[in-house]
Design an enzyme around this catalytic site. Structure first.
Site, PDB file in Angstrom:
ATOM      1  N   GLU A 291      51.359  50.509  42.666  1.00 16.22           N
ATOM      2  CA  GLU A 291      51.455  49.264  43.437  1.00 16.22           C
ATOM      3  C   GLU A 291      52.904  48.754  43.463  1.00 16.22           C
ATOM      4  OE1 GLU A 291      47.118  47.239  42.797  1.00 16.22           O
ATOM      5  OE2 GLU A 291      48.459  47.121  41.095  1.00 16.22           O
TER       6      GLU A 291
ATOM      7  N   CYS B 126      59.291  44.250  44.032  1.00 18.81           N
ATOM      8  CA  CYS B 126      59.044  44.612  42.643  1.00 18.81           C
ATOM      9  C   CYS B 126      58.416  45.999  42.674  1.00 18.81           C
ATOM     10  CB  CYS B 126      58.099  43.585  42.017  1.00 18.81           C
ATOM     11  SG  CYS B 126      57.578  44.027  40.358  1.00 18.81           S
TER      12      CYS B 126
ATOM     13  N   CYS C 120      51.205  53.042  32.151  1.00 23.46           N
ATOM     14  CA  CYS C 120      52.230  52.688  31.166  1.00 23.46           C
ATOM     15  C   CYS C 120      51.653  52.971  29.783  1.00 23.46           C
ATOM     16  CB  CYS C 120      52.555  51.195  31.300  1.00 23.46           C
ATOM     17  SG  CYS C 120      53.844  50.615  30.165  1.00 23.46           S
TER      18      CYS C 120
ATOM     19  N   CYS D  19      51.243  46.675  25.719  1.00 16.49           N
ATOM     20  CA  CYS D  19      51.349  45.235  25.459  1.00 16.49           C
ATOM     21  C   CYS D  19      49.961  44.609  25.702  1.00 16.49           C
ATOM     22  CB  CYS D  19      52.388  44.593  26.376  1.00 16.49           C
ATOM     23  SG  CYS D  19      54.028  45.318  26.191  1.00 16.49           S
TER      24      CYS D  19
ATOM     25  N   CYS E 236      48.954  42.699  29.119  1.00 18.33           N
ATOM     26  CA  CYS E 236      49.365  43.285  30.406  1.00 18.33           C
ATOM     27  C   CYS E 236      48.324  44.271  30.930  1.00 18.33           C
ATOM     28  CB  CYS E 236      50.701  43.988  30.205  1.00 18.33           C
ATOM     29  SG  CYS E 236      51.359  44.732  31.700  1.00 18.33           S
TER      30      CYS E 236
ATOM     31  N   CYS F  53      53.222  38.977  37.642  1.00 22.30           N
ATOM     32  CA  CYS F  53      53.643  39.760  36.475  1.00 22.30           C
ATOM     33  C   CYS F  53      52.456  40.182  35.630  1.00 22.30           C
ATOM     34  CB  CYS F  53      54.539  38.913  35.576  1.00 22.30           C
ATOM     35  SG  CYS F  53      56.157  38.714  36.218  1.00 22.30           S
TER      36      CYS F  53
HETATM   37  N1  SAH Z   1      57.782  47.352  31.113  1.00 26.34           N
HETATM   38  C1  SAH Z   1      58.692  46.344  31.577  1.00 26.34           C
HETATM   39  C2  SAH Z   1      58.281  45.775  32.937  1.00 26.34           C
HETATM   40  C3  SAH Z   1      56.965  45.092  32.842  1.00 26.34           C
HETATM   41  S1  SAH Z   1      56.396  43.820  33.847  1.00 26.34           S
HETATM   42  C4  SAH Z   1      58.772  45.228  30.562  1.00 26.34           C
HETATM   43  O1  SAH Z   1      57.995  45.230  29.613  1.00 26.34           O
HETATM   44  O2  SAH Z   1      59.642  44.388  30.687  1.00 26.34           O
HETATM   45  C5  SAH Z   1      57.467  42.496  33.878  1.00 26.34           C
HETATM   46  C6  SAH Z   1      57.148  41.335  32.948  1.00 26.34           C
HETATM   47  O3  SAH Z   1      55.811  40.825  33.048  1.00 26.34           O
HETATM   48  C7  SAH Z   1      57.345  41.717  31.488  1.00 26.34           C
HETATM   49  O4  SAH Z   1      58.074  40.722  30.856  1.00 26.34           O
HETATM   50  C8  SAH Z   1      55.934  41.729  30.986  1.00 26.34           C
HETATM   51  O5  SAH Z   1      55.852  41.593  29.589  1.00 26.34           O
HETATM   52  C9  SAH Z   1      55.339  40.570  31.738  1.00 26.34           C
HETATM   53  N2  SAH Z   1      53.886  40.517  31.725  1.00 26.34           N
HETATM   54  C10 SAH Z   1      53.016  41.499  31.461  1.00 26.34           C
HETATM   55  N3  SAH Z   1      51.754  41.038  31.523  1.00 26.34           N
HETATM   56  C11 SAH Z   1      51.826  39.738  31.845  1.00 26.34           C
HETATM   57  C12 SAH Z   1      50.849  38.730  32.095  1.00 26.34           C
HETATM   58  N4  SAH Z   1      49.547  38.971  32.024  1.00 26.34           N
HETATM   59  N5  SAH Z   1      51.291  37.505  32.407  1.00 26.34           N
HETATM   60  C13 SAH Z   1      52.623  37.248  32.502  1.00 26.34           C
HETATM   61  N6  SAH Z   1      53.574  38.158  32.301  1.00 26.34           N
HETATM   62  C14 SAH Z   1      53.183  39.396  31.975  1.00 26.34           C
END
Ligand code: SAH
Length: 356
Positions: A91, A104, A111, A115, A118, A332
């Protein structure tokens, strides 16, 4: 198997043309056509017909197929679902801001960072994307939305520093004057904190922007929500970030997703401020976006504002991210390895010590 020209940097394309007994300058012509967004060799009008036929035999410009596009009713954000040539799905999100159009992009199908808050890692990693598949997301969105993209954030599905070589090639391609000619300053890469790559990034791309997902003020809390914290201790991460700012002179963005009752208490704002005290930085707070299978909840708006004020009081520049496209699960952390994918996720041990 045909050679995919869309995944190559200009220098690689030049080598390719020489290897098939053609003039080197043809590489630049083809490169330009690809990044003008053409779909077939037949549209390359300054390439002789004989060479076009030869290319059709041996090469391809493998395009991504747009399977779906959802448009937010609240802010016009568009979320695209693409199918890759091997059936994987990814996506991307297109957003319109006052300063220009932004995309984006995803850097991996799935991945493996795990986390907890996420959606992107919920089914593990399927595979890395090639540079061409990352650039392809931009080409297809530009065509579909009939808009020119000026800003790129590598914040979709995947951990860009877990696919560093391809992300680097992608950045050089889109930055190239004959590619998309997007300035490095308009490219932001977000990492969950893979320390050695932060160091490489400072050397390789001193003009690009770096965002680091911190989400906690200390190691104990970070380990609970981000497995990568077991590999790279908090202090090492902060030192690498500081070194990055000193080397590049660029302000780093720390992302901090606020999860109700977990990391959003005022005392954590103070603890965070102390850790970031002498770093050229900016904190971007993201009230957690809902992910269907999670029991975690976003912090209330008031709590986020309090957290921001407390950081600011300690001298840390802080904003709350304006989340676009929430109604279409484009915000995000809401992008995921599509549930329609027929491929099963891999479950190997990754070099960063995370087993999924
Ligand atoms: N792998 C990279 C890019 C990920 S997405 C990273 O970890 O930075 C971009 C951002 O969205 C990251 O800061 C990630 O931690 C955040 N993110 C992930 N899940 C989220 C959620 N449910 N709500 C808000 N931010 C989130």
């Amino acid at each position: 198997m045909k050679t995919n020209l869309g995944a190559m940097e200009l220098s690689e394309l030049e080598e390719y043309f020489e290897s098939i007994g053609e003039k080197k300058y043809r590489a630049r012509q083809v490169f330009q056509w690809i990044y003008r967004g053409i779909d077939s060799f037949d549209e390359m009008s300054d390439i002789p017909a004989t060479l076009r036929e030869k290319l059709k035999e041996s090469a391809e410009i493998s395009a991504l197929k747009v399977l779906d596009c959802k448009i937010s009713q609240t802010d016009g954000t568009r979320k695209y679902l693409f199918e890759l040539p091997d059936g994987n799905m990814i996506e991307s999100v297109f957003m319109k801001y006052k300063f220009g159009n932004s995309i984006c992009i995803s850097s991996q199908a799935g991945c493996r960072m795990g986390c907890v808050f996420c959606a992107s890692g919920k089914n593990g990693l399927s595979r890395n994307l090639s540079a061409g598949e990352m650039a392809g997301q931009i080409l297809e969105v530009q065509k579909n939305a009939q808009e020119k993209i000026n800003h790129i954030v590598v914040m979709g599905t995947g951990e860009p520093f877990d696919n560093y070589e391809n992300v680097s090639a992608f950045m050089r391609i889109v930055n190239h004057e004959h590619g998309l000619n997007i300035g490095m300053r308009n490219i932001t890469v977000s990492t969950c904190g893979i320390v050695p790559r932060i160091k490489s990034f400072a050397n390789d791309f001193p003009q690009a922007n770096l965002a680091v997902s911190l989400h906690a003020p200390n190691d104990a809390m970070r380990k609970k929500i981000m497995p990568i914290a077991n590999k790279y201790p908090y202090d090492e991460l902060i030192s690498a970030c500081k070194a990055y700012t000193e080397k590049t002179g660029r302000r780093i963005t720390f992302e901090y997703t606020l999860i109700a009752g977990q990391n959003d208490d005022g005392q954590y704002a103070d603890e965070l401020a102390a850790k970031l005290q002498d770093i050229l930085c900016h904190v971007n707070l993201i009230p957690m976006n809902p992910v269907s299978e999670l029991s975690l909840a976003p912090s209330a708006r008031e709590k986020a504002v309090q957290f921001m004020k407390r950081l600011r009081k300690k001298g840390i520049a802080t904003t709350i991210r304006r989340e676009l496209g929430q109604d279409i699960e484009a915000a995000c952390g809401q992008l995921r390895l599509s549930k329609f994918s027929s491929l099963s996720p891999c479950s190997t041990q990754c070099e960063h010590g995370i087993i999924r």
